[in-house]
Design an enzyme around this catalytic site. Sequence first.
Site, mmCIF file in Angstrom:
data_model
loop_
_atom_site.group_PDB
_atom_site.id
_atom_site.type_symbol
_atom_site.label_atom_id
_atom_site.label_comp_id
_atom_site.label_asym_id
_atom_site.label_seq_id
_atom_site.Cartn_x
_atom_site.Cartn_y
_atom_site.Cartn_z
ATOM 1 N N ARG A 17 10.309 5.687 4.009
ATOM 2 C CA ARG A 17 8.942 5.323 4.394
ATOM 3 C C ARG A 17 8.556 4.052 3.631
ATOM 4 O O ARG A 17 8.943 3.867 2.484
ATOM 5 C CB ARG A 17 7.960 6.448 4.058
ATOM 6 C CG ARG A 17 6.552 6.174 4.598
ATOM 7 C CD ARG A 17 5.547 7.216 4.168
ATOM 8 N NE ARG A 17 4.210 6.888 4.642
ATOM 9 C CZ ARG A 17 3.098 7.451 4.213
ATOM 10 N NH1 ARG A 17 3.154 8.399 3.280
ATOM 11 N NH2 ARG A 17 1.928 7.085 4.689
ATOM 12 N N HIS A 18 7.799 3.177 4.281
ATOM 13 C CA HIS A 18 7.370 1.925 3.660
ATOM 14 C C HIS A 18 6.558 2.174 2.390
ATOM 15 O O HIS A 18 6.028 3.270 2.153
ATOM 16 C CB HIS A 18 6.523 1.118 4.646
ATOM 17 C CG HIS A 18 5.297 1.842 5.111
ATOM 18 N ND1 HIS A 18 4.137 1.923 4.360
ATOM 19 C CD2 HIS A 18 5.045 2.547 6.251
ATOM 20 C CE1 HIS A 18 3.234 2.626 5.005
ATOM 21 N NE2 HIS A 18 3.757 3.030 6.154
ATOM 22 N N GLY A 19 6.418 1.141 1.580
ATOM 23 C CA GLY A 19 5.609 1.225 0.371
ATOM 24 C C GLY A 19 4.126 1.317 0.689
ATOM 25 O O GLY A 19 3.703 1.202 1.853
ATOM 26 N N GLU A 20 3.336 1.520 -0.342
ATOM 27 C CA GLU A 20 1.889 1.623 -0.163
ATOM 28 C C GLU A 20 1.365 0.373 0.525
ATOM 29 O O GLU A 20 1.635 -0.752 0.106
ATOM 30 C CB GLU A 20 1.213 1.779 -1.520
ATOM 31 C CG GLU A 20 -0.306 1.879 -1.427
ATOM 32 C CD GLU A 20 -0.976 1.841 -2.784
ATOM 33 O OE1 GLU A 20 -1.392 2.912 -3.274
ATOM 34 O OE2 GLU A 20 -1.074 0.726 -3.364
ATOM 35 N N SER A 21 0.594 0.579 1.595
ATOM 36 C CA SER A 21 0.030 -0.546 2.347
ATOM 37 C C SER A 21 -1.465 -0.641 2.097
ATOM 38 O O SER A 21 -2.085 0.286 1.559
ATOM 39 C CB SER A 21 0.287 -0.360 3.844
ATOM 40 O OG SER A 21 -0.549 0.672 4.364
ATOM 41 N N GLN A 22 -2.033 -1.763 2.513
ATOM 42 C CA GLN A 22 -3.472 -1.925 2.380
ATOM 43 C C GLN A 22 -4.212 -0.855 3.165
ATOM 44 O O GLN A 22 -5.282 -0.403 2.768
ATOM 45 C CB GLN A 22 -3.896 -3.319 2.851
ATOM 46 C CG GLN A 22 -5.306 -3.726 2.452
ATOM 47 C CD GLN A 22 -5.496 -3.766 0.944
ATOM 48 O OE1 GLN A 22 -4.639 -4.264 0.222
ATOM 49 N NE2 GLN A 22 -6.601 -3.217 0.462
ATOM 50 N N GLY A 23 -3.614 -0.406 4.279
ATOM 51 C CA GLY A 23 -4.219 0.659 5.075
ATOM 52 C C GLY A 23 -4.182 2.003 4.382
ATOM 53 O O GLY A 23 -5.093 2.819 4.541
ATOM 54 N N ASN A 24 -3.127 2.257 3.606
ATOM 55 C CA ASN A 24 -3.073 3.489 2.817
ATOM 56 C C ASN A 24 -4.146 3.492 1.740
ATOM 57 O O ASN A 24 -4.717 4.534 1.412
ATOM 58 C CB ASN A 24 -1.701 3.645 2.142
ATOM 59 C CG ASN A 24 -0.559 3.809 3.114
ATOM 60 O OD1 ASN A 24 0.513 3.240 2.916
ATOM 61 N ND2 ASN A 24 -0.756 4.579 4.175
ATOM 62 N N ARG A 79 4.571 -4.224 6.937
ATOM 63 C CA ARG A 79 4.776 -3.399 5.742
ATOM 64 C C ARG A 79 6.201 -2.868 5.635
ATOM 65 O O ARG A 79 6.701 -2.671 4.513
ATOM 66 C CB ARG A 79 3.769 -2.258 5.697
ATOM 67 C CG ARG A 79 3.714 -1.329 6.907
ATOM 68 C CD ARG A 79 2.507 -0.399 6.765
ATOM 69 N NE ARG A 79 2.311 0.549 7.847
ATOM 70 C CZ ARG A 79 1.605 0.300 8.945
ATOM 71 N NH1 ARG A 79 1.046 -0.888 9.118
ATOM 72 N NH2 ARG A 79 1.445 1.239 9.877
ATOM 73 N N GLU A 107 5.621 2.441 13.909
ATOM 74 C CA GLU A 107 4.584 3.433 13.667
ATOM 75 C C GLU A 107 4.046 3.988 14.985
ATOM 76 O O GLU A 107 4.124 3.338 16.034
ATOM 77 C CB GLU A 107 3.433 2.781 12.868
ATOM 78 C CG GLU A 107 2.220 3.657 12.629
ATOM 79 C CD GLU A 107 2.494 4.846 11.735
ATOM 80 O OE1 GLU A 107 3.169 5.785 12.221
ATOM 81 O OE2 GLU A 107 2.018 4.847 10.594
#
Length: 285
Positions: A17-24, A79, A107
């Site tokens: 899974r991708h790293g922490e995103s601004q959306g997270n 991301r 996604e």
Amino acid sequence: MVHPQYKYLPKRIILVRHGESQGNLDGSAYTTTPDYKIPLTPQGLRQARAAGEKIRCVVSDYGNSLNWKVYFYVSPYERTRSTLREIGRSFSRKRIIGVREECRVREQDFGNFQVEEGMKVIKETRERFGRFFFRFPEGESAADVFDRVSGFLESLWRDIHMSRLHHDSSSDELNLVIISHGLTSRVFLMKWFKWTVEQFEYLYNPCNCEFQVMQLGSGGEYSLAIYHSEEELQQWGLSPEMIADQKWRANANRGDWNERCPWYLDAFFDHLADSDDSADGETGD
């Protein structure tokens, strides 16, 4: 040790899974930025670099393997591509066979620009309706993601069987690394291991930059239980029956059918007679 007849198969298929995103970090980001353009946070970049180091340890058997190689698949979102770039810092060019952008592991589509308060109501409705079949307005359901991931898996198997992902299939240990999204990874595992819709409903996303290792067992079956502990599998929402199946797969012969797992028969029938002789309504001559 894996039987020689399975040497053409990847030793591992690793879902990241991708790293922490601004959306997270802030759900309002989706109201002004298209989902596919949402960037990683500084923390997400650090997570990806750390994940690259851990994945290198896994695919090299912590330095004990010499002939390992990696092939990357990546979702086209910003991301995931950024996560790939940071993970790639842990690998030399000679270790990377190739990389392919794969739109089918993107996604789940939630529509276009999202209205934060409206999305909160929609997600509450999804919980009542069921997470697998609920379709977001102007977007996708998890069932839609399942269909496109199924198509990707068909392509993946063709690439594997035609040795398109190997440079030297006689010596290299191939590791596939798929950098994607939480729900997409859950659907990938659901399709691969033939989990039911009901089982899917209890699954959880891995954390940001957490990875799930499907490793090839001695009999040619892939299993999550070779690398991961039972506690990890429980954290992702696998039931005791699903965990038992993963343990069975670790040593099962490829193509065998695990009839001991309840969902193969018991989940679909209230009662089955043990033999034809005991079936209701049947008499002998």
